[in-house]
Scaffold this active site. Structure first.
Site, PDB file in Angstrom:
ATOM      1  CB  CYS A 109      -0.860  -0.027   1.264  1.00 49.67           C
ATOM      2  SG  CYS A 109      -1.803   1.475   1.510  1.00 49.67           S
ATOM      3  CB  CYS A 116      -4.060  14.351   2.275  1.00 50.25           C
ATOM      4  SG  CYS A 116      -5.570  14.088   1.314  1.00 50.25           S
ATOM      5  CB  CYS A 123      -8.028  10.833   7.297  1.00 52.31           C
ATOM      6  SG  CYS A 123      -6.523  10.325   6.447  1.00 52.31           S
ATOM      7  CD  GLU A 164      -8.290  11.519  -3.690  1.00 53.79           C
ATOM      8  OE1 GLU A 164      -8.704  10.924  -2.677  1.00 53.79           O
ATOM      9  OE2 GLU A 164      -8.442  11.059  -4.846  1.00 53.79           O
ATOM     10  CB  SER A 195      -8.348   4.136  -2.340  1.00 54.70           C
ATOM     11  OG  SER A 195      -9.319   4.580  -1.433  1.00 54.70           O
ATOM     12  CB  SER A 218     -13.164   6.976   0.718  1.00 56.78           C
ATOM     13  OG  SER A 218     -11.932   6.344   0.500  1.00 56.78           O
ATOM     14  CG  LEU A 219     -20.306   5.718  -0.127  1.00 58.84           C
ATOM     15  CD1 LEU A 219     -20.305   6.748  -1.247  1.00 58.84           C
ATOM     16  CD2 LEU A 219     -21.079   4.464  -0.571  1.00 58.84           C
ATOM     17  CG  HIS A 220     -15.858   6.795   4.701  1.00 56.27           C
ATOM     18  ND1 HIS A 220     -15.485   5.472   4.763  1.00 56.27           N
ATOM     19  CD2 HIS A 220     -14.752   7.463   4.286  1.00 56.27           C
ATOM     20  CE1 HIS A 220     -14.218   5.351   4.418  1.00 56.27           C
ATOM     21  NE2 HIS A 220     -13.751   6.540   4.114  1.00 56.27           N
ATOM     22  CG  ASN A 294      -6.878   2.248  13.007  1.00 58.74           C
ATOM     23  OD1 ASN A 294      -6.647   2.267  14.216  1.00 58.74           O
ATOM     24  ND2 ASN A 294      -6.252   1.477  12.164  1.00 58.74           N
ATOM     25  CB  CYS A 337      -4.463   6.837   6.535  1.00 59.86           C
ATOM     26  SG  CYS A 337      -4.533   6.968   4.819  1.00 59.86           S
TER      27      CYS A 337
HETATM   28  N1  SAH Z   1      -7.406   9.636  -0.368  1.00 61.69           N
HETATM   29  C1  SAH Z   1      -7.794   8.319  -0.739  1.00 61.69           C
HETATM   30  C2  SAH Z   1      -6.845   7.211  -0.310  1.00 61.69           C
HETATM   31  C3  SAH Z   1      -6.242   7.273   1.046  1.00 61.69           C
HETATM   32  S1  SAH Z   1      -7.150   6.762   2.444  1.00 61.69           S
HETATM   33  C4  SAH Z   1      -9.204   8.042  -0.278  1.00 61.69           C
HETATM   34  O1  SAH Z   1      -9.796   8.871   0.359  1.00 61.69           O
HETATM   35  O2  SAH Z   1      -9.737   6.980  -0.598  1.00 61.69           O
HETATM   36  C5  SAH Z   1      -7.502   5.051   2.330  1.00 61.69           C
HETATM   37  C6  SAH Z   1      -8.779   4.684   3.058  1.00 61.69           C
HETATM   38  O3  SAH Z   1      -8.627   4.726   4.480  1.00 61.69           O
HETATM   39  C7  SAH Z   1      -9.930   5.639   2.734  1.00 61.69           C
HETATM   40  O4  SAH Z   1     -11.108   4.915   2.569  1.00 61.69           O
HETATM   41  C8  SAH Z   1      -9.980   6.485   3.982  1.00 61.69           C
HETATM   42  O5  SAH Z   1     -11.212   7.122   4.097  1.00 61.69           O
HETATM   43  C9  SAH Z   1      -9.683   5.464   5.051  1.00 61.69           C
HETATM   44  N2  SAH Z   1      -9.245   5.994   6.334  1.00 61.69           N
HETATM   45  C10 SAH Z   1      -8.468   7.058   6.604  1.00 61.69           C
HETATM   46  N3  SAH Z   1      -8.293   7.213   7.914  1.00 61.69           N
HETATM   47  C11 SAH Z   1      -8.965   6.218   8.506  1.00 61.69           C
HETATM   48  C12 SAH Z   1      -9.174   5.831   9.864  1.00 61.69           C
HETATM   49  N4  SAH Z   1      -8.646   6.526  10.866  1.00 61.69           N
HETATM   50  N5  SAH Z   1      -9.924   4.740  10.098  1.00 61.69           N
HETATM   51  C13 SAH Z   1     -10.451   4.031   9.078  1.00 61.69           C
HETATM   52  N6  SAH Z   1     -10.306   4.332   7.793  1.00 61.69           N
HETATM   53  C14 SAH Z   1      -9.570   5.422   7.504  1.00 61.69           C
END
Ligand code: SAH
Length: 349
Positions: A109, A116, A123, A164, A195, A218-220, A294, A337
């Site tokens: 990864c 970012c 994050c 990103e 991603s 990354s939907l969330h 996390n 991350c």
């Molecule tokens: N910028 C990109 C890729 C980097 S983050 C993106 O947003 O997809 C990779 C994944 O980890 C993303 O889905 C992000 O939302 C998630 N992520 C970041 N911090 C996190 C955390 N503390 N707990 C769980 N997932 C997290």
């Protein structure tokens, strides 16, 4: 590709490097030799290139920069063997990468930026904003350095570390070209995942390239309102536009979309959230990856309880949606991350 005033030799495609050699008055087969040293044998510097003359090495040193990463820290998980690398770049900046061993092969990864600017609330990578984009070579170097360190092959690459990737779009594409080149590591496009937090214009541009890579979103959250609370990008693109771009990506590439959904207790993990998510993505050829959030020190987001995660998964499955719970790798080594870099920068051990 420029680093400071010099061009970056490891970011050239083979054809570009041939042009460079020809412009220097060198034979074009020299380009192939240099390229193989850099991308097939992952040479850390010219000193390793035994069949390149000292005269050519001097010329290259004069004209080009040669990126190489220095591992500053390597942490290995006692739970699953996952390794987290902190690398120092030539300008003193730090990036982190993760090496994971799976049954189907090793996966790396990588980070795509230093810092970012997307500002996702949960994050760690974005807390201090964007420092700079990574060059194509600096994305490759993370993988090359890990191959050298582990002595093992890498079969999968995910661009899911800090940064990103769609905010560093041109370098990302050049990186993918080099990574999947048969004269280099020759990783299959199908084994590459990018991603994104959902930069819709870039997703559509990428779709038009018709690469066979997997796009992870990354939907969330399943409503605009909720998503805006977690991710500022949701102010720029609404969910309906995002979902249309996902459908377009599938139409152009035939590749199933992955949705990442980090579960945060009492924020997005209720039965109603699962229902809304099902309704949102129904009919789309996709897969949902649930990730227990996390927790980072800077925010008080809490992981969903195991039971809530299972219930969320069951609800999606009942609605006919493909879903997996992400195996948590490297929990004990700042797996999420940007956490390792951040701690290192603050000397906070
Ligand atoms: N910028 C990109 C890729 C980097 S983050 C993106 O947003 O997809 C990779 C994944 O980890 C993303 O889905 C992000 O939302 C998630 N992520 C970041 N911090 C996190 C955390 N503390 N707990 C769980 N997932 C997290």
């Amino acid at each position: 590709m420029e680093t400071g005033s010099k061009k970056d030799i490891k970011s050239f495609t083979l054809d570009q490097l041939k042009e460079e050699m020809e412009a220097m008055g060198e034979k074009s087969f020299r380009a192939k030799q240099l390229y193989e040293w850099m991308h097939k044998k992952q040479a850390a510097g010219y000193e390793e290139m035994t069949n390149i003359s000292t005269a050519l090495v001097s010329k290259c040193k004069e004209c080009y920069s040669y990126t190489a990463l220095v591992p500053v820290r390597v942490q290995e998980s006692k739970i699953d063997g996952t390794r987290k690398y902190l690398f120092e770049l030539a300008d003193g900046n730090m990036v982190e990468s993760v090496w994971m061993r799976y049954q189907h092969g090793n996966s790396v990864c990588i980070s795509s930026q230093v810092g970012c600017r997307m500002g996702c609330r949960f994050c760690a990578s974005t807390q201090d904003g964007l420092e700079r984009n990574l060059l194509p070579s600096e994305m490759l170097d993370q993988i090359y350095a890990i191959i050298r360190h582990t002595g093992e092959r890498v079969s999968n690459v995910v661009v899911m570390g800090s940064g990103e990737p769609m905010d560093n779009y041109d370098n990302l594409l050049q990186f993918i070209t080099l990574l999947t080149d048969e004269n280099g590591l020759n990783i299959s496009q199908r084994n590459v995942t990018v991603s994104t937090c959902g930069i819709v214009t870039r997703m559509r541009q990428l779709a038009d390239r018709r690469l066979q890579i997997t796009l992870a979103i990354s939907l969330h959250a399943a409503t605009d309102e909720k998503r805006r609370q977690l991710m500022p990008i949701a102010d720029s693109y609404h969910l309906d536009e995002l979902l249309e771009a996902c459908a377009y990506y599938f139409a152009q590439t035939g590749r199933r979309i992955t949705f990442e959904y980090s579960l945060v207790r009492d924020v997005n993990d209720t039965d109603e959230d699962a229902r809304q998510l099902s309704a949102l993505i129904r009919g789309l050829n996709c897969h949902v990856n649930l990730i227990p959030v996390n927790p980072i020190k800077e925010r008080n987001y809490v992981q969903s309880e195991r039971r809530a995660v299972e219930a969320f998964k069951n609800k999606l499955e009942k609605n006919g949606i493909n879903v997996t719970i992400r195996r948590e790798m490297g929990r004990d080594i700042d797996g999420a991350c940007g956490q390792l870099r951040r701690r290192y920068m603050k000397q906070d051990y």
